[in-house]
Write an enzyme that holds these catalytic residues in place. Structure first.
Site, PDB file in Angstrom:
ATOM      1  N   GLU A 194       4.536   5.106   4.104  1.00  0.00           N
ATOM      2  CA  GLU A 194       3.930   6.398   4.398  1.00  0.00           C
ATOM      3  C   GLU A 194       4.975   7.290   5.076  1.00  0.00           C
ATOM      4  O   GLU A 194       5.429   6.983   6.173  1.00  0.00           O
ATOM      5  CB  GLU A 194       2.719   6.224   5.323  1.00  0.00           C
ATOM      6  CG  GLU A 194       2.077   7.509   5.801  1.00  0.00           C
ATOM      7  CD  GLU A 194       1.559   8.346   4.651  1.00  0.00           C
ATOM      8  OE1 GLU A 194       2.138   9.445   4.430  1.00  0.00           O
ATOM      9  OE2 GLU A 194       0.598   7.928   3.990  1.00  0.00           O
ATOM     10  N   LYS A 211      -2.648  21.725  -8.480  1.00  0.00           N
ATOM     11  CA  LYS A 211      -2.140  22.750  -9.396  1.00  0.00           C
ATOM     12  C   LYS A 211      -1.413  22.084 -10.566  1.00  0.00           C
ATOM     13  O   LYS A 211      -0.640  21.153 -10.385  1.00  0.00           O
ATOM     14  CB  LYS A 211      -1.202  23.693  -8.652  1.00  0.00           C
ATOM     15  CG  LYS A 211      -1.894  24.517  -7.570  1.00  0.00           C
ATOM     16  CD  LYS A 211      -0.925  25.456  -6.882  1.00  0.00           C
ATOM     17  CE  LYS A 211      -1.645  26.262  -5.809  1.00  0.00           C
ATOM     18  NZ  LYS A 211      -0.704  27.176  -5.087  1.00  0.00           N
ATOM     19  N   ASP A 223     -11.058  10.648  -5.813  1.00  0.00           N
ATOM     20  CA  ASP A 223     -12.262  11.451  -6.037  1.00  0.00           C
ATOM     21  C   ASP A 223     -11.936  12.663  -6.894  1.00  0.00           C
ATOM     22  O   ASP A 223     -12.760  13.563  -7.038  1.00  0.00           O
ATOM     23  CB  ASP A 223     -12.849  11.903  -4.700  1.00  0.00           C
ATOM     24  CG  ASP A 223     -11.858  12.727  -3.898  1.00  0.00           C
ATOM     25  OD1 ASP A 223     -10.760  12.211  -3.602  1.00  0.00           O
ATOM     26  OD2 ASP A 223     -12.166  13.886  -3.553  1.00  0.00           O
ATOM     27  N   ASP A 271       9.325   7.088   1.916  1.00  0.00           N
ATOM     28  CA  ASP A 271       8.921   7.132   0.521  1.00  0.00           C
ATOM     29  C   ASP A 271       8.866   5.719  -0.061  1.00  0.00           C
ATOM     30  O   ASP A 271       9.809   4.936   0.102  1.00  0.00           O
ATOM     31  CB  ASP A 271       9.935   7.987  -0.248  1.00  0.00           C
ATOM     32  CG  ASP A 271       9.459   8.431  -1.611  1.00  0.00           C
ATOM     33  OD1 ASP A 271       8.827   7.614  -2.318  1.00  0.00           O
ATOM     34  OD2 ASP A 271       9.719   9.588  -1.980  1.00  0.00           O
ATOM     35  N   THR A 308     -12.265   4.749   3.554  1.00  0.00           N
ATOM     36  CA  THR A 308     -11.337   5.459   4.430  1.00  0.00           C
ATOM     37  C   THR A 308     -11.897   6.817   4.836  1.00  0.00           C
ATOM     38  O   THR A 308     -12.892   7.300   4.291  1.00  0.00           O
ATOM     39  CB  THR A 308      -9.999   5.684   3.718  1.00  0.00           C
ATOM     40  OG1 THR A 308     -10.198   6.641   2.653  1.00  0.00           O
ATOM     41  CG2 THR A 308      -9.479   4.380   3.120  1.00  0.00           C
ATOM     42  N   ARG A 309     -11.216   7.448   5.775  1.00  0.00           N
ATOM     43  CA  ARG A 309     -11.651   8.784   6.213  1.00  0.00           C
ATOM     44  C   ARG A 309     -11.547   9.790   5.080  1.00  0.00           C
ATOM     45  O   ARG A 309     -12.315  10.748   5.017  1.00  0.00           O
ATOM     46  CB  ARG A 309     -10.832   9.240   7.420  1.00  0.00           C
ATOM     47  CG  ARG A 309      -9.346   9.356   7.196  1.00  0.00           C
ATOM     48  CD  ARG A 309      -8.602   9.541   8.515  1.00  0.00           C
ATOM     49  NE  ARG A 309      -7.170   9.610   8.312  1.00  0.00           N
ATOM     50  CZ  ARG A 309      -6.414  10.671   8.611  1.00  0.00           C
ATOM     51  NH1 ARG A 309      -6.970  11.753   9.134  1.00  0.00           N
ATOM     52  NH2 ARG A 309      -5.125  10.658   8.404  1.00  0.00           N
ATOM     53  N   GLU A 354       0.859  -1.190   0.000  1.00  0.00           N
ATOM     54  CA  GLU A 354       0.000   0.000   0.000  1.00  0.00           C
ATOM     55  C   GLU A 354       0.890   1.232   0.000  1.00  0.00           C
ATOM     56  O   GLU A 354       1.732   1.418   0.890  1.00  0.00           O
ATOM     57  CB  GLU A 354      -0.961   0.030   1.187  1.00  0.00           C
ATOM     58  CG  GLU A 354      -1.862   1.252   1.138  1.00  0.00           C
ATOM     59  CD  GLU A 354      -3.227   1.075   1.787  1.00  0.00           C
ATOM     60  OE1 GLU A 354      -3.939   2.077   1.940  1.00  0.00           O
ATOM     61  OE2 GLU A 354      -3.584  -0.075   2.112  1.00  0.00           O
ATOM     62  N   ASP A 401      -2.337  11.981  -2.690  1.00  0.00           N
ATOM     63  CA  ASP A 401      -2.292  13.443  -2.717  1.00  0.00           C
ATOM     64  C   ASP A 401      -2.558  13.906  -4.140  1.00  0.00           C
ATOM     65  O   ASP A 401      -1.841  13.528  -5.065  1.00  0.00           O
ATOM     66  CB  ASP A 401      -0.914  13.918  -2.249  1.00  0.00           C
ATOM     67  CG  ASP A 401      -0.874  15.416  -1.952  1.00  0.00           C
ATOM     68  OD1 ASP A 401      -1.560  16.181  -2.678  1.00  0.00           O
ATOM     69  OD2 ASP A 401      -0.166  15.815  -1.022  1.00  0.00           O
TER      70      ASP A 401
END
Length: 236
Positions: free
Chosen positions: A97, A150, A182, A124, A215-216, A72, A146
């Site tokens: 993470e 931009k 999303d 990383d 997930t949150r 993951e 993430d």
């Protein structure tokens, strides 16, 4: 189209890291998780101090046997990773993470769930992929990465050749790569850039996988009116 290949590189170039490593002050319990639990869960041979010549590591040493290994990439608060570990105790799952607050949250969830088939790299994912041998990963997850919204920052997204070609190298042929997001433009870039790295899209839908755990980040997206989408790809 000829699939790009990239052999193991014992001396990968130094790279930039753009995300956050620390957030708000950790609670005492979270500091305890980091000091007491992380050492036993962290895979060895990933850091430059442990593996200065960047030699390939043995994946069977992480979990003690030759079970299937899942990865993951950016596990956030760890909900999905712990759910997968509990649902599939016969596999081993490595989570990467760099955000230390997320690592602390994951460690708390691991304690609460009592799962033991997990390994945690607090850094990383590229550092891990540098030292994994070819075909070591059976399934990979990129859950609500993430978005770097931009346009000038799109090259920082995971779905770029810098990340995808190493991922393709460490995944076994036929292995599954799941992406949830999303952000429509992130999905657009995924559809454009992931297949040329060595993957085939096999599902592109607004319906989650049967074993999905929301997930949150997904719950926040739903509250704010954004529609989650789920891509499933197969390593060629």
């Amino acid at each position: 189209m000829t699939e790009p290949t990239k052999p193991f590189d014992p001396n990968p170039p130094r790279r930039n890291f753009y995300g956050r490593r620390h957030g708000k002050t950790l609670r005492q319990s979270q500091k305890g998780y980091l000091s007491e639990d992380l050492g036993d869960l962290r895979p060895r041979g990933i850091t430059e101090s442990e593996n200065p010549d960047r030699s390939p590591i043995d994946p069977t040493a992480i979990f003690g046997d030759d079970r299937p290994v899942w990865l993951e990439i950016g596990f956030g608060g760890g909900e999905h990773m712990v759910h997968m570990a509990a649902t599939y105790p016969e596999i081993g799952i490595i989570g990467c993470e760099p955000f230390i607050n997320g690592v602390a949250m994951l460690l708390g969830k691991i304690r609460a769930a009592g799962v033991s088939n997990v390994s945690v790299h607090p850094g990383d994912a590229r550092d891990l992929m540098d030292v994994l041998p070819d075909g070591a990963i059976d399934r990979a997850f990129l859950m609500y990465p993430d978005p770097w919204p931009k346009a000038r920052h799109h090259r920082r997204r995971f779905v770029t050749p810098e990340h995808l070609i190493p991922l393709a190298r460490v995944m076994r042929p036929g292995g599954e790569f799941r992406i949830a997001s999303d952000i429509p433009d992130y999905l657009r870039q995924s559809r454009e850039e992931v297949p040329p790295a060595g993957f085939q899209i096999i599902a592109d839908t607004d319906k989650p996988w049967d074993d999905w755990f929301s997930t949150r980040y997904e719950q926040k997206a739903l509250r704010e009116g954004r529609v989650p989408h789920y891509l499933t790809l197969r390593r060629n």
